[in-house]
Design a protein around this motif. Structure first.
Motif, PDB file in Angstrom:
ATOM      1  N   SER A   1     -12.923  34.285  -6.902  1.00  0.00           N
ATOM      2  CA  SER A   1     -12.211  35.563  -6.854  1.00  0.00           C
ATOM      3  C   SER A   1     -11.208  35.667  -7.994  1.00  0.00           C
ATOM      4  O   SER A   1     -11.095  36.727  -8.642  1.00  0.00           O
TER       5      SER A   1
ATOM      6  N   ARG B   1     -11.251  38.472 -11.047  1.00  0.00           N
ATOM      7  CA  ARG B   1     -10.104  39.344 -11.327  1.00  0.00           C
ATOM      8  C   ARG B   1      -9.597  39.143 -12.749  1.00  0.00           C
ATOM      9  O   ARG B   1      -9.236  40.110 -13.441  1.00  0.00           O
TER      10      ARG B   1
ATOM     11  N   ARG C   1      -9.457  41.993 -15.767  1.00  0.00           N
ATOM     12  CA  ARG C   1      -8.256  42.323 -16.542  1.00  0.00           C
ATOM     13  C   ARG C   1      -8.505  42.171 -18.035  1.00  0.00           C
ATOM     14  O   ARG C   1      -7.974  42.935 -18.852  1.00  0.00           O
TER      15      ARG C   1
END
Length: 253
Positions: free
Chosen positions: A224, A228, A232
């Motif tokens: 996870s 993420r 970004r």
């Protein structure tokens, strides 16, 4: 297992009586207490066993439809099972006529089901969908492709020939598709290193990516965080949506 129709007529056999949620090992804890079955009935969940396997079922509701309440109940049962051991989750709407049919189905593919449960032990599925601003992608094509830029300048303000406009449209469409495919391959390649397996499906709408990853539960948080961080890194103009951990729907077959 195969789905069966819930509709009947006087000349047909009775409607299926069991709704199917998942296959597990017969040694699974099967913590079913407190869960609501599809159809809204509490305390209706039970297991049908066959040798080393078990199948979690409940009474089949009449007029089964994918209503939000029932979809949620279906997933909640599977997530409870997944929390305690390996699961082969069934898609919503799987039905069987009776216990004997379930047992026969388990016996018929016993070796395959046991093997799949072993492969899925202590794993979960993460699904990642992603889209990119089409305006940003188009600007990139017109900036980086000499042919596209020349054709765009030639046809600007209604100029150029019909053939020029057709050529520009075909070139831009090809470039958009190629760039999105390359982008999808890059994203999958970066995350696949953290997964035990992957399944890439055809994206829908504006998405360029629809990929599912089979991740060891001990690496779920690591995966996870990596997803993420990757999102970004691509910055504005991108829309990444990660769902999980989920029952490993995409890795059952």
């Amino acid at each position: 297992m195969s789905t069966t129709s819930t509709s009947t007529s006087p000349s047909q056999s009775p409607a299926p009586s069991l709704y199917i949620y998942a296959i597990t090992g017969s040694d699974h804890p099967l913590r079913l207490a407190g869960l609501r079955a599809v159809g809204g009935v509490s305390g209706a969940l039970r297991a049908v066993t066959g040798g080393p396997l078990a199948c979690v079922v409940s009474p089949a509701p009449p007029d089964l439809r994918p209503k939000r309440r029932d979809l949620a109940a279906h997933q909640e049962v599977q997530e409870r099972l997944m929390a305690d051991g390996a699961v082969l989750p069934m898609r919503f709407g799987m039905l069987a006529p009776d216990d004997a049919a379930v047992t026969a189905a388990l016996d018929g593919k016993r070796a395959e089901y046991v093997r799949r449960l072993e492969e899925l032990h202590a794993t979960a599925e993460f699904n990642l969908k992603a889209a990119r601003s089409q305006d940003g992608l188009l600007r990139e094509v017109l900036t980086e492709s000499d042919d596209a830029r020349r054709l765009n300048e030639r046809t600007r303000d209604g100029g150029g020939t019909y053939a020029d406009r057709v050529a520009l449209g075909e070139l831009v469409a090809h470039q958009l598709d190629a760039r999105q495919r390359l982008l999808a391959d890059q994203v999958v390649g970066r995350l696949a290193e953290l997964a035990r397996g992957k399944v890439v499906a055809a994206p829908a709408g504006d998405d360029f990516l629809n990929a599912s990853f089979l991740v060891e539960r001990g690496r779920a948080e690591e995966f996870s965080r990596a997803a993420r961080r990757l999102a970004r890194g691509y910055g504005e103009g991108y829309d990444f949506r990660l769902r999980g951990p989920l029952p490993p729907y995409s890795f059952v077959a």
